[in-house]
Design a protein around this motif. Sequence first.
Motif, short mmCIF file in Angstrom:
data_model
loop_
_atom_site.label_atom_id
_atom_site.label_comp_id
_atom_site.label_asym_id
_atom_site.label_seq_id
_atom_site.Cartn_x
_atom_site.Cartn_y
_atom_site.Cartn_z
N LEU A 126 -14.30 -33.29 -26.22
CA LEU A 126 -13.49 -32.50 -25.31
C LEU A 126 -13.89 -32.83 -23.87
CD1 LEU A 126 -13.84 -29.10 -27.22
CD2 LEU A 126 -12.14 -30.91 -27.57
N THR A 127 -12.90 -33.23 -23.07
CA THR A 127 -13.19 -33.67 -21.71
C THR A 127 -12.21 -33.10 -20.71
OG1 THR A 127 -11.78 -35.65 -21.49
CG2 THR A 127 -13.79 -35.88 -22.80
N SER A 128 -12.49 -33.35 -19.44
CA SER A 128 -11.59 -32.94 -18.36
C SER A 128 -10.28 -33.70 -18.39
CB SER A 128 -12.28 -33.16 -17.01
OG SER A 128 -12.66 -34.54 -16.87
N GLU A 129 -10.22 -34.80 -19.13
CA GLU A 129 -9.02 -35.61 -19.23
C GLU A 129 -8.33 -35.47 -20.59
OE1 GLU A 129 -7.92 -37.33 -16.56
OE2 GLU A 129 -9.63 -36.37 -15.55
N GLY A 130 -8.73 -34.45 -21.34
CA GLY A 130 -8.15 -34.26 -22.67
C GLY A 130 -9.16 -34.57 -23.76
N ALA A 131 -8.69 -34.60 -24.98
CA ALA A 131 -9.58 -34.82 -26.12
C ALA A 131 -9.51 -36.26 -26.59
CB ALA A 131 -9.19 -33.88 -27.26
N TYR A 132 -10.66 -36.78 -27.00
CA TYR A 132 -10.79 -38.11 -27.59
C TYR A 132 -11.35 -37.93 -29.00
CZ TYR A 132 -10.72 -39.90 -22.74
OH TYR A 132 -10.40 -40.19 -21.44
N GLU A 133 -10.91 -38.74 -29.92
CA GLU A 133 -11.50 -38.74 -31.25
C GLU A 133 -12.20 -40.07 -31.49
OE1 GLU A 133 -9.78 -36.69 -34.71
OE2 GLU A 133 -7.93 -36.72 -33.54
N ALA A 134 -13.32 -40.01 -32.20
CA ALA A 134 -14.12 -41.22 -32.40
C ALA A 134 -14.69 -41.26 -33.81
CB ALA A 134 -15.25 -41.28 -31.38
N GLU A 135 -14.92 -42.46 -34.30
CA GLU A 135 -15.62 -42.62 -35.56
C GLU A 135 -17.12 -42.39 -35.37
OE1 GLU A 135 -14.72 -46.35 -37.36
OE2 GLU A 135 -12.55 -46.05 -37.25
N HIS A 136 -17.62 -42.81 -34.21
CA HIS A 136 -19.04 -42.63 -33.89
C HIS A 136 -19.15 -42.16 -32.45
CE1 HIS A 136 -20.42 -44.70 -37.55
NE2 HIS A 136 -19.38 -45.49 -37.37
N ILE A 137 -20.08 -41.24 -32.20
CA ILE A 137 -20.32 -40.70 -30.86
C ILE A 137 -21.77 -40.96 -30.49
CG2 ILE A 137 -20.40 -38.63 -29.42
CD1 ILE A 137 -18.22 -37.45 -31.26
N MET A 138 -21.96 -41.66 -29.38
CA MET A 138 -23.30 -41.93 -28.86
C MET A 138 -23.58 -40.93 -27.74
SD MET A 138 -24.39 -44.78 -30.43
CE MET A 138 -23.74 -46.12 -31.43
N LEU A 139 -24.50 -40.01 -28.00
CA LEU A 139 -24.83 -38.96 -27.03
C LEU A 139 -25.94 -39.47 -26.11
CD1 LEU A 139 -24.35 -36.08 -26.09
CD2 LEU A 139 -25.94 -35.30 -27.85
N ALA A 140 -25.54 -39.81 -24.88
CA ALA A 140 -26.48 -40.38 -23.90
C ALA A 140 -26.33 -39.68 -22.56
CB ALA A 140 -26.24 -41.89 -23.75
N THR A 141 -26.39 -38.35 -22.60
CA THR A 141 -26.17 -37.53 -21.41
C THR A 141 -27.45 -37.29 -20.62
OG1 THR A 141 -26.33 -35.56 -22.82
CG2 THR A 141 -24.13 -36.39 -22.33
N GLY A 142 -28.50 -38.01 -20.95
CA GLY A 142 -29.74 -37.91 -20.19
C GLY A 142 -30.42 -36.58 -20.35
N LYS A 143 -30.88 -36.01 -19.24
CA LYS A 143 -31.62 -34.76 -19.27
C LYS A 143 -30.70 -33.55 -19.43
CE LYS A 143 -35.30 -36.72 -16.38
NZ LYS A 143 -34.73 -38.08 -16.33
#
Length: 367
Positions: A126-143
């Motif tokens: 879920l984003t400010s530009e709408g929703a994206y769907e993915a097969e894999h999500i890489m969570l790299a949001t830092g701290k």
Amino acid sequence: MKPIIVLGGGLAGASVAARLARAGHAVTVLERETGPHEKVCGEFLSVEACSDLETMGLDAHRLGGVPIDRVRVHHRARSIEAKLPFLARGLSRAVLDEALLQLASRSGADVQRGVRVSGVDGRKVLTSEGAYEAEHIMLATGKHDLRGHARSTPATKDGYIGLKMHWRLSRSALEALGPAIELILFDHGYAGLQRVGARDANLCLVIRRDRFANIEGGWDGLVASLMGEPGLRQRLNDAEPLFAKPLAIANLPYGYIHQPQSDEPAHLWRLGDQAAMTASLTGDGMAVALRSARLAADCFQRGASSAAFQALLARHAGTQVRRAMRLQRLSERPLALRLGLLAAELCPWLLAKSAGFTRLPSYPHVV
């Protein structure tokens, strides 16, 4: 549905995107900032970090990285110096992160800037530009933790605060600083000063939150109090701050190593500070982030599960994180600090030994 979505375009996110896109995978990077920007970071590129960058074709020297081959420790009237057992670099995160994002884009990744991620619902981002769907999500949001997917860390409300400021140093201060990283140890915290450009230096501080709250004047009061330390006073006496205000981040969960849980989504991969966060005192934070991206890309290519990757990274980086935390805790104990500095004063090679002792291990080529 997009095959791979990377959340965050920092060291880990941009690196894994570049590696996977170069291997032919469809990758989308969602980065909330619209252009180059600074982050709270010591900006010390260790030998391991430089090596992992080189495997992607990036040369820290060509990017403007300043050579660092010495460590100098200041504590009150005592100063100790030793040659590092490796060559490191000092480089601004604004420069390095942008170079990595451009590399990811050239490698074929779809880099989308100015997109803010508000959450993840299953495979839906879920984003400010709408929703994206993915097969894999890489969570790299830092701290920064993502709502609903926060790291399983103990409460850190009374933990550490990180602060960063770039300074334009005088010519004499630059010459005195030379190719060294200077560590200034003080009660309940420490500061690192090193060059990150021809005339610029980065001052990054880590301090206990309760200690910072008791300092009158906040950042200005903290800097004023540290000017009583001879090492820092000599460097910043005629220096010009380059940011309107310092960058800051609170509740740093140092010592965190992610352990995969049985109910963890198989499509979610944690990288960088979301996977492991080492004490910044040892200068291997950027190395851990870059190494996590390299391991994740290799595991993904070989068909390994996200849980297998997380377990591998925990084993690979665990020793470094534990040693770094042990060193940081000792530095916060007055008696241990005095004894350690006395030993280093008598045998300066102990500083170099400590630096070598807290490095990441060699890359595991069989994953």
